[in-house]
Write a protein that holds these residues in place. Sequence first.
Motif, PDB file in Angstrom:
ATOM      1  N   ASN A   1       0.810  -1.233   0.000  1.00  0.00           N
ATOM      2  CA  ASN A   1       0.000   0.000   0.000  1.00  0.00           C
ATOM      3  C   ASN A   1       0.836   1.273   0.000  1.00  0.00           C
ATOM      4  OD1 ASN A   1      -2.016  -1.818   0.220  1.00  0.00           O
ATOM      5  ND2 ASN A   1      -2.924  -0.996   2.096  1.00  0.00           N
ATOM      6  N   VAL A   2       2.113   1.168   0.360  1.00  0.00           N
ATOM      7  CA  VAL A   2       2.910   2.395   0.507  1.00  0.00           C
ATOM      8  C   VAL A   2       4.214   2.388  -0.291  1.00  0.00           C
ATOM      9  CG1 VAL A   2       1.980   3.077   2.753  1.00  0.00           C
ATOM     10  CG2 VAL A   2       3.917   1.503   2.673  1.00  0.00           C
ATOM     11  N   ARG A   3       4.611   1.225  -0.829  1.00  0.00           N
ATOM     12  CA  ARG A   3       5.835   1.162  -1.644  1.00  0.00           C
ATOM     13  C   ARG A   3       5.456   1.113  -3.103  1.00  0.00           C
ATOM     14  NH1 ARG A   3      10.141  -3.339  -1.309  1.00  0.00           N
ATOM     15  NH2 ARG A   3      11.341  -2.101  -2.757  1.00  0.00           N
ATOM     16  N   ALA A   4       5.867   2.129  -3.865  1.00  0.00           N
ATOM     17  CA  ALA A   4       5.497   2.193  -5.288  1.00  0.00           C
ATOM     18  C   ALA A   4       6.153   1.051  -6.046  1.00  0.00           C
ATOM     19  CB  ALA A   4       5.934   3.529  -5.866  1.00  0.00           C
ATOM     20  N   ASN A   5       5.341   0.266  -6.776  1.00  0.00           N
ATOM     21  CA  ASN A   5       5.920  -0.837  -7.535  1.00  0.00           C
ATOM     22  C   ASN A   5       6.092  -0.499  -9.014  1.00  0.00           C
ATOM     23  OD1 ASN A   5       3.356  -1.148  -8.699  1.00  0.00           O
ATOM     24  ND2 ASN A   5       2.721  -2.556  -7.061  1.00  0.00           N
ATOM     25  N   SER A   6       5.647   0.706  -9.398  1.00  0.00           N
ATOM     26  CA  SER A   6       5.825   1.149 -10.788  1.00  0.00           C
ATOM     27  C   SER A   6       5.633   2.662 -10.830  1.00  0.00           C
ATOM     28  CB  SER A   6       4.777   0.495 -11.695  1.00  0.00           C
ATOM     29  OG  SER A   6       3.477   0.982 -11.359  1.00  0.00           O
ATOM     30  N   ALA A   7       5.956   3.262 -11.965  1.00  0.00           N
ATOM     31  CA  ALA A   7       5.776   4.713 -12.123  1.00  0.00           C
ATOM     32  C   ALA A   7       4.303   5.085 -11.976  1.00  0.00           C
ATOM     33  CB  ALA A   7       6.320   5.155 -13.481  1.00  0.00           C
ATOM     34  N   GLU A   8       3.414   4.244 -12.508  1.00  0.00           N
ATOM     35  CA  GLU A   8       1.971   4.528 -12.425  1.00  0.00           C
ATOM     36  C   GLU A   8       1.467   4.380 -10.994  1.00  0.00           C
ATOM     37  OE1 GLU A   8       0.028   5.926 -14.777  1.00  0.00           O
ATOM     38  OE2 GLU A   8       2.008   6.066 -15.735  1.00  0.00           O
ATOM     39  N   HIS A   9       1.968   3.357 -10.312  1.00  0.00           N
ATOM     40  CA  HIS A   9       1.568   3.139  -8.914  1.00  0.00           C
ATOM     41  C   HIS A   9       1.990   4.334  -8.052  1.00  0.00           C
ATOM     42  CE1 HIS A   9       1.803   0.583  -5.001  1.00  0.00           C
ATOM     43  NE2 HIS A   9       0.589   1.081  -5.158  1.00  0.00           N
TER      44      HIS A   9
END
Length: 742
Positions: A346-354
């Motif tokens: 929920n808090v670690r971006a897994n992609s540029a869009e995320h």
Amino acid sequence: DALELRTIELFKEIGWDKTANCYHEWQDDKSSLGRSSRKELVLVPQLRKALTRLNPDLSTATIDLAVEELTRSRSTLSLENANREIYRLLKDGVKVTFQDANDEEAIETVKVIDWNNPSNNDFFLASQFWITGEMYLKRTDLLGFINGLPLVFIELKRHHRRLKAAYDDNLRDYKQTIPQLFWYNAFIILSNGSKSRIGSLTSSWEHFSDWKKINSEGEEGIISLETIIRGTCDKKLLLDIIENFTFFYTTKGELIKIVGKNHQFLGVNNAINAVKQIQHNQGKLGVFWHTQGSGKSYSMVFFAQKIHRKLQGNWTFLIITDRDDLDKQIYQNFAYADAVTEPEKNVRANSAEHLKQLLKEDHRYVFTIIQKFRVEKGQTYPQLSDRDDIIVVVDEAHRSQYDTFALNMRNALPNAAFIGFTGTPLMAGEERTREVFGDYVSIYNFRQSVEDKATVPLYYENRIPELQLTNDDLNENVRDIIENAMLDEDQESLLERQCSREYNLIVRDDRLDKIAADIVTHFLARGFQGKAMVISIDRFTAVKMYDKVQHYWQQYLNELKTQLAQANVSEFELKQLQKKIQYVEETDMAVIISSSQNEVEDFQNKGLDITHHRYRLANESPGLDEKFKDTNNPLRIVFVCAMWITGFDAPSCSTVYLDKPMKNHTLMQTIARANRVFKEKVNGLIVDYIGVFRNLQDALAIYGSASGGGVEEGDTPVNPKTVLVEELREAITEAKDFCKQK
């Protein structure tokens, strides 16, 4: 006695409400402090009085329930868990459930300490305080009570006694015999008058630290009992340390209590003041330079947590690193400290869009790598939020990758504030960093860190100089390409193409053979037998070095076994030989490199096998990182080229074998792998096979006056080993002189 009396006077001078010698507290089995027995630690009358004052709207029955919760036995819990449980009650209040006037269940929170108004609490210092455990009666030197709860423990020794005796003899004994004393403890001070140290109940001796400065970083640091008392037990400072510079985290099933050190306390409060002046500094909160290994990631947690707790507003922290492994590590630091409660996904971006999605939502924390602020060529990054209560915390803010994405961050969050945390100072040519962050907000340099024993000193030795390349061979191009290729190991082919001559000189087989043989000899002949990292120019060379070291390691083992078979030696020498053989036989080694597409074939083309290493990295449990950090695990040597050379902590690592051209921040961060404090380790050693330190002063000149302070003459992160040898000679001379006098 004189030291104790002087300390009591100090507490009076800093405004504590009451002090008392409690040696004769018990008369006719009655306590003058209102205790029901010597087993009872809490001064219940004072506690009840304080709770009534702090919670005027609550009934006597509610106050009684809170007192009951604070004083109940926690003997079934471990010391650390009991301490954490009570700490939460102190910090957030005691939740009490009771039947109200309408006979319905009601919940109230009973405030235990007034954190905002120190004078609204009761501060009492007891000397010669008797406590009974299960079997033993003990008497403590000084106990500091706040609202009847024993939060500060001070152990004093005679001035001619070694301070460590206070830890080894007294503190360890008290933890065993009167553990209930430490259920409540905030921190511990040990002193013999001339030396004083502070630590938490879980601190090992080497993590007890000095407290040299009281109000600001600019002070002349003084090691004295007076400084440590004024700097930590002044009412306002004491409440700040307990409330905002304390957290617990779990590692390998062990609960550790962290209490901020002097440099963290002063530095973080500087940064908090910058946030308070956010309008004035237009969101440029500054650059927070604290030397690698001195607890920078803990400072980030203190910083964010104190803002959430003490400054009004719906703050969001965007925490940015530039490598995926660092991003995960920094998230884990916050999660282990209970700062982040949301699941990682929920808090670690897994992609540029995320990342874009997360920044449009409302989270207390968001974690990402800076490369996720990318856009297609020619496009402008979209605005994601106009909030002015977002604080962007950038780790190692001055790396070359940062500039590329800085503008995108600004476009995304035009009203955000920015603070840069770094383990190395700014250097010439990094004006862009200052444009975004402003000037230094806190400086804790190499020298201070070593003097305070927050890190151990680093020394280097140039070994096998005939293998080192002259500056003509090793041109600036190689270093530049390596510095800029830190994140993308696929760029190794660029290195081979553009600097083929230099590259081929470095990876020549006969050269690597000599280095591998030397590593085996050197590693096994060291004084402190810590763990080691071998750093190679690229992934292929890391695997090649592993193979070669394994070959010479086996050769060395065979020689030892031959010696044992032919041994015509004393029993003592025989045991030493057997012990050495056991150490050599059980020592494990591993290659730590990131994966890439088609790597099995790529390695095969160079006559190398990556499959065994990749299998270990992917499947081993516990992971290789855990094994290397674990002092007792026989994984003692790792072969790396980019992974683990920044932001990776293994305190027992004491030697770095450097065979990769490096410069600037990457070099400083790499050598800092060996500067962590650990048990009897007194220094870290960098063995330089490439000639990086031949021109040490040139390498450090980039941190000179251009950095705007922080790096002074003689303030170097690493010194030649000859300095250490000279210190040894002096120590031997002193020892001989002493013996002659006797």
